[in-house]
Design a protein around this motif. Structure first.
Motif, short mmCIF file in Angstrom:
data_model
loop_
_atom_site.label_atom_id
_atom_site.label_comp_id
_atom_site.label_asym_id
_atom_site.label_seq_id
_atom_site.Cartn_x
_atom_site.Cartn_y
_atom_site.Cartn_z
N GLU A 89 8.80 -15.51 47.39
CA GLU A 89 10.17 -15.57 46.88
C GLU A 89 10.27 -14.77 45.59
OE1 GLU A 89 12.04 -19.81 48.33
OE2 GLU A 89 11.35 -19.62 46.27
N TYR A 90 11.44 -14.20 45.39
CA TYR A 90 11.75 -13.45 44.18
C TYR A 90 12.85 -14.19 43.44
CZ TYR A 90 9.14 -9.83 46.54
OH TYR A 90 8.15 -9.13 47.19
N SER A 91 12.73 -14.24 42.12
CA SER A 91 13.74 -14.91 41.30
C SER A 91 13.86 -14.17 39.97
CB SER A 91 13.36 -16.37 41.06
OG SER A 91 12.11 -16.45 40.40
N LEU A 92 14.98 -14.38 39.31
CA LEU A 92 15.20 -13.77 38.00
C LEU A 92 14.46 -14.54 36.92
CD1 LEU A 92 19.04 -13.00 38.07
CD2 LEU A 92 17.15 -11.39 38.39
N GLY A 98 19.61 -12.56 31.66
CA GLY A 98 20.35 -11.93 30.58
C GLY A 98 20.92 -10.58 31.00
N ALA A 99 20.14 -9.81 31.74
CA ALA A 99 20.61 -8.50 32.23
C ALA A 99 21.69 -8.67 33.29
CB ALA A 99 19.44 -7.70 32.80
N ALA A 100 21.66 -9.78 34.01
CA ALA A 100 22.64 -10.02 35.09
C ALA A 100 24.06 -10.13 34.54
CB ALA A 100 22.27 -11.29 35.86
N GLY A 104 26.87 -7.87 36.06
CA GLY A 104 27.93 -8.55 36.80
C GLY A 104 29.30 -8.08 36.36
N LEU A 105 29.47 -7.89 35.06
CA LEU A 105 30.74 -7.38 34.54
C LEU A 105 31.00 -5.97 35.04
CD1 LEU A 105 30.51 -8.70 30.87
CD2 LEU A 105 32.02 -9.54 32.69
#
Length: 123
Positions: A89-92, A98-100, A104-105
């Motif tokens: 599994e991959y996760s932030l 913080g980069a998301a 996202g904006l």
């Protein structure tokens, strides 16, 4: 942390300086697949196949390279669960979350303003 940029030794990073190491991070985050992978991982941990389904059009090779680069930069964690077959599994990470936020904006801005931009030109 002290870095060497074209302006010499200093503690302030300058993304405009050609030798500043923050350029590599900007390059990674500005990459289309990196930005989309980070966005897909905002929903929570994902397996490789699930990420590939969300990131329509990405090849397995490019997804692997993207995830490795994000992991090397400390933005993504890769967790291996001992099972048959192997479960990965991959996760932030906190840094990735913080980069998301700004990514996202940016994704939202693109979706909201695409009709106001000039059409993409094909070579």
């Amino acid at each position: 942390m002290s870095t060497t940029c074209t302006t010499g030794q200093h503690d302030d990073h300058d993304v405009y300086a050609p030798l500043c190491p923050c350029r590599a991070m900007l390059d990674l985050l500005a990459n289309k697949w990196s930005a989309l992978a980070i966005g897909a991982l905002e929903a929570g941990p994902q397996r490789f196949g699930a990420l590939q389904r969300v990131l329509q059009g990405i090849s397995p090779k490019v997804l692997t390279q993207t995830l490795r680069r994000l992991e090397d930069a400390g933005l993504v964690d890769r967790t291996i669960y001992p099972a048959v077959p192997l479960h990965v599994e991959y996760s932030l990470t906190d840094l990735g979350r913080g980069a998301a936020v700004p990514l996202g904006l940016l994704r939202a801005w693109v979706e909201e303003n695409l009709d106001n931009t000039a059409p993409a030109r094909t070579p």
